[in-house]
Design a protein around this motif. Structure first.
Motif, PDB file in Angstrom:
ATOM      1  N   MET A   1      18.642   9.127 -28.253  1.00  0.00           N
ATOM      2  CA  MET A   1      17.851   8.254 -27.352  1.00  0.00           C
ATOM      3  C   MET A   1      18.053   8.121 -25.807  1.00  0.00           C
ATOM      4  O   MET A   1      19.262   8.022 -25.449  1.00  0.00           O
ATOM      5  CB  MET A   1      17.675   6.840 -28.193  1.00  0.00           C
ATOM      6  CG  MET A   1      16.790   5.837 -27.444  1.00  0.00           C
ATOM      7  SD  MET A   1      16.706   4.196 -28.341  1.00  0.00           S
ATOM      8  CE  MET A   1      16.174   4.886 -29.804  1.00  0.00           C
ATOM      9  N   SER A   2      16.921   8.316 -25.098  1.00  0.00           N
ATOM     10  CA  SER A   2      17.352   8.154 -23.857  1.00  0.00           C
ATOM     11  C   SER A   2      17.566   6.691 -23.338  1.00  0.00           C
ATOM     12  O   SER A   2      17.197   5.897 -23.807  1.00  0.00           O
ATOM     13  CB  SER A   2      15.952   8.933 -23.036  1.00  0.00           C
ATOM     14  OG  SER A   2      14.822   7.796 -23.107  1.00  0.00           O
ATOM     15  N   ASN A   3      18.244   6.779 -21.989  1.00  0.00           N
ATOM     16  CA  ASN A   3      18.615   5.563 -21.380  1.00  0.00           C
ATOM     17  C   ASN A   3      17.382   4.860 -21.140  1.00  0.00           C
ATOM     18  O   ASN A   3      17.332   3.555 -21.324  1.00  0.00           O
ATOM     19  CB  ASN A   3      19.256   5.894 -20.113  1.00  0.00           C
ATOM     20  CG  ASN A   3      19.636   4.641 -19.398  1.00  0.00           C
ATOM     21  OD1 ASN A   3      19.851   3.484 -20.116  1.00  0.00           O
ATOM     22  ND2 ASN A   3      19.476   4.495 -17.983  1.00  0.00           N
ATOM     23  N   GLN A   4      16.076   5.384 -20.659  1.00  0.00           N
ATOM     24  CA  GLN A   4      14.873   4.971 -20.366  1.00  0.00           C
ATOM     25  C   GLN A   4      14.419   4.145 -21.709  1.00  0.00           C
ATOM     26  O   GLN A   4      13.865   3.098 -21.560  1.00  0.00           O
ATOM     27  CB  GLN A   4      13.924   5.721 -19.696  1.00  0.00           C
ATOM     28  CG  GLN A   4      14.201   6.407 -18.348  1.00  0.00           C
ATOM     29  CD  GLN A   4      15.181   7.621 -18.570  1.00  0.00           C
ATOM     30  OE1 GLN A   4      15.564   8.092 -19.658  1.00  0.00           O
ATOM     31  NE2 GLN A   4      15.757   7.792 -17.196  1.00  0.00           N
ATOM     32  N   LEU A   5      14.399   4.841 -22.975  1.00  0.00           N
ATOM     33  CA  LEU A   5      14.034   4.432 -24.125  1.00  0.00           C
ATOM     34  C   LEU A   5      14.644   3.113 -24.579  1.00  0.00           C
ATOM     35  O   LEU A   5      14.208   2.201 -25.143  1.00  0.00           O
ATOM     36  CB  LEU A   5      13.933   5.285 -25.017  1.00  0.00           C
ATOM     37  CG  LEU A   5      12.951   5.250 -26.331  1.00  0.00           C
ATOM     38  CD1 LEU A   5      11.597   4.911 -26.050  1.00  0.00           C
ATOM     39  CD2 LEU A   5      13.135   6.279 -27.163  1.00  0.00           C
ATOM     40  N   VAL A  43       3.264  -2.692 -19.995  1.00  0.00           N
ATOM     41  CA  VAL A  43       2.910  -1.617 -19.156  1.00  0.00           C
ATOM     42  C   VAL A  43       3.533  -1.669 -17.807  1.00  0.00           C
ATOM     43  O   VAL A  43       4.135  -0.479 -17.273  1.00  0.00           O
ATOM     44  CB  VAL A  43       1.256  -1.545 -18.895  1.00  0.00           C
ATOM     45  CG1 VAL A  43       1.075  -0.293 -18.016  1.00  0.00           C
ATOM     46  CG2 VAL A  43       0.650  -1.267 -20.365  1.00  0.00           C
ATOM     47  N   PHE A  44       3.680  -2.710 -17.106  1.00  0.00           N
ATOM     48  CA  PHE A  44       4.435  -2.729 -15.941  1.00  0.00           C
ATOM     49  C   PHE A  44       5.849  -2.448 -16.046  1.00  0.00           C
ATOM     50  O   PHE A  44       6.505  -1.515 -15.232  1.00  0.00           O
ATOM     51  CB  PHE A  44       4.225  -4.125 -15.431  1.00  0.00           C
ATOM     52  CG  PHE A  44       4.857  -4.409 -13.842  1.00  0.00           C
ATOM     53  CD1 PHE A  44       4.460  -3.716 -13.064  1.00  0.00           C
ATOM     54  CD2 PHE A  44       6.254  -4.963 -13.997  1.00  0.00           C
ATOM     55  CE1 PHE A  44       5.019  -3.909 -11.586  1.00  0.00           C
ATOM     56  CE2 PHE A  44       6.721  -5.378 -12.831  1.00  0.00           C
ATOM     57  CZ  PHE A  44       6.350  -4.604 -11.379  1.00  0.00           C
ATOM     58  N   SER A  50       9.924   4.126 -16.420  1.00  0.00           N
ATOM     59  CA  SER A  50       9.328   5.553 -16.327  1.00  0.00           C
ATOM     60  C   SER A  50       9.547   6.146 -14.758  1.00  0.00           C
ATOM     61  O   SER A  50       9.777   7.451 -14.456  1.00  0.00           O
ATOM     62  CB  SER A  50       8.351   6.197 -16.937  1.00  0.00           C
ATOM     63  OG  SER A  50       7.185   5.450 -15.848  1.00  0.00           O
ATOM     64  N   GLY A  51       9.328   5.415 -13.918  1.00  0.00           N
ATOM     65  CA  GLY A  51       9.268   5.518 -12.554  1.00  0.00           C
ATOM     66  C   GLY A  51       7.763   6.124 -11.919  1.00  0.00           C
ATOM     67  O   GLY A  51       7.561   6.941 -10.962  1.00  0.00           O
ATOM     68  N   THR A  52       6.821   5.967 -12.886  1.00  0.00           N
ATOM     69  CA  THR A  52       5.778   6.546 -12.641  1.00  0.00           C
ATOM     70  C   THR A  52       4.493   5.862 -12.978  1.00  0.00           C
ATOM     71  O   THR A  52       4.417   4.900 -13.996  1.00  0.00           O
ATOM     72  CB  THR A  52       5.451   7.730 -13.699  1.00  0.00           C
ATOM     73  OG1 THR A  52       6.371   8.801 -13.660  1.00  0.00           O
ATOM     74  CG2 THR A  52       4.068   8.478 -13.479  1.00  0.00           C
ATOM     75  N   PRO A  53       3.545   5.522 -12.147  1.00  0.00           N
ATOM     76  CA  PRO A  53       2.407   4.782 -12.500  1.00  0.00           C
ATOM     77  C   PRO A  53       1.547   5.153 -13.559  1.00  0.00           C
ATOM     78  O   PRO A  53       1.380   6.222 -13.602  1.00  0.00           O
ATOM     79  CB  PRO A  53       1.462   4.848 -10.979  1.00  0.00           C
ATOM     80  CG  PRO A  53       2.029   5.862 -10.277  1.00  0.00           C
ATOM     81  CD  PRO A  53       3.351   6.292 -10.807  1.00  0.00           C
ATOM     82  N   TYR A  74       5.414   9.056 -21.891  1.00  0.00           N
ATOM     83  CA  TYR A  74       5.641   8.358 -20.632  1.00  0.00           C
ATOM     84  C   TYR A  74       7.257   8.831 -20.369  1.00  0.00           C
ATOM     85  O   TYR A  74       7.704   8.948 -19.138  1.00  0.00           O
ATOM     86  CB  TYR A  74       5.658   7.196 -20.605  1.00  0.00           C
ATOM     87  CG  TYR A  74       4.260   6.670 -21.138  1.00  0.00           C
ATOM     88  CD1 TYR A  74       3.458   6.772 -19.872  1.00  0.00           C
ATOM     89  CD2 TYR A  74       3.774   6.092 -21.978  1.00  0.00           C
ATOM     90  CE1 TYR A  74       1.813   6.423 -20.143  1.00  0.00           C
ATOM     91  CE2 TYR A  74       2.547   5.862 -22.264  1.00  0.00           C
ATOM     92  CZ  TYR A  74       1.451   6.054 -21.204  1.00  0.00           C
ATOM     93  OH  TYR A  74       0.180   5.785 -21.600  1.00  0.00           O
ATOM     94  N   LEU A  75       8.120   9.260 -21.020  1.00  0.00           N
ATOM     95  CA  LEU A  75       9.611   9.322 -20.674  1.00  0.00           C
ATOM     96  C   LEU A  75      10.073  10.633 -20.896  1.00  0.00           C
ATOM     97  O   LEU A  75      11.323  11.068 -20.406  1.00  0.00           O
ATOM     98  CB  LEU A  75      10.549   8.493 -21.402  1.00  0.00           C
ATOM     99  CG  LEU A  75      10.243   6.745 -21.519  1.00  0.00           C
ATOM    100  CD1 LEU A  75      10.935   5.988 -22.317  1.00  0.00           C
ATOM    101  CD2 LEU A  75       9.944   6.120 -20.230  1.00  0.00           C
ATOM    102  N   ALA A  76       9.496  11.608 -21.441  1.00  0.00           N
ATOM    103  CA  ALA A  76       9.715  12.908 -21.605  1.00  0.00           C
ATOM    104  C   ALA A  76      10.403  13.646 -20.352  1.00  0.00           C
ATOM    105  O   ALA A  76      11.156  14.195 -20.259  1.00  0.00           O
ATOM    106  CB  ALA A  76       8.995  13.666 -22.675  1.00  0.00           C
ATOM    107  N   ALA A  77       9.162  13.367 -19.531  1.00  0.00           N
ATOM    108  CA  ALA A  77       9.376  14.088 -18.103  1.00  0.00           C
ATOM    109  C   ALA A  77      10.573  13.664 -17.453  1.00  0.00           C
ATOM    110  O   ALA A  77      11.162  14.028 -16.499  1.00  0.00           O
ATOM    111  CB  ALA A  77       7.970  13.790 -17.411  1.00  0.00           C
ATOM    112  N   VAL A  78      10.733  12.139 -17.463  1.00  0.00           N
ATOM    113  CA  VAL A  78      11.766  11.519 -16.809  1.00  0.00           C
ATOM    114  C   VAL A  78      13.222  12.015 -17.399  1.00  0.00           C
ATOM    115  O   VAL A  78      14.297  12.360 -16.629  1.00  0.00           O
ATOM    116  CB  VAL A  78      11.843  10.124 -17.072  1.00  0.00           C
ATOM    117  CG1 VAL A  78      13.074   9.550 -16.463  1.00  0.00           C
ATOM    118  CG2 VAL A  78      10.559   9.558 -16.537  1.00  0.00           C
TER     119      VAL A  78
END
Length: 80
Positions: A1-5, A43-44, A50-53, A74-78
């Motif tokens: 699991m990613s840090n973002q997740l 969402v915010f 994610s660092g992405t709007p 939303y997180l795969a690209a990150v």
């Protein structure tokens, strides 16, 4: 699991202290971990993680249904 997740999961668990964990494929909306009152805040938070709007007009609810779908959309690209 990613840090973002992990951050997304921690955000949800903080708001639902009755839960000890959230399975990757658990339907977050059906199980009321994300409801209409918390949706915009969620969402915010996801934009910050994610660092992405996120374009609310193009947002697909199915992309937010589970931790797995959130990671894929939303997180795969990150993470890569």
């Amino acid at each position: 699991m990613s840090n973002q997740l992990d951050q997304v999961k921690a955000w949800l668990l903080k708001r639902h202290p009755e839960r000890e964990d959230i399975a990757p494929d658990l339907d977050l909306i059906e199980n009321r971990l994300i409801d209409s009152l918390s949706f915009v805040e969620f969402v915010f938070m996801l934009e910050q993680v994610s660092g992405t709007p996120i374009d609310m007009d193009a947002l697909e609810v199915d992309d937010l249904r589970s931790l797995s779908s959130i990671e894929a959309r939303y997180l795969a690209a990150v993470a890569s």
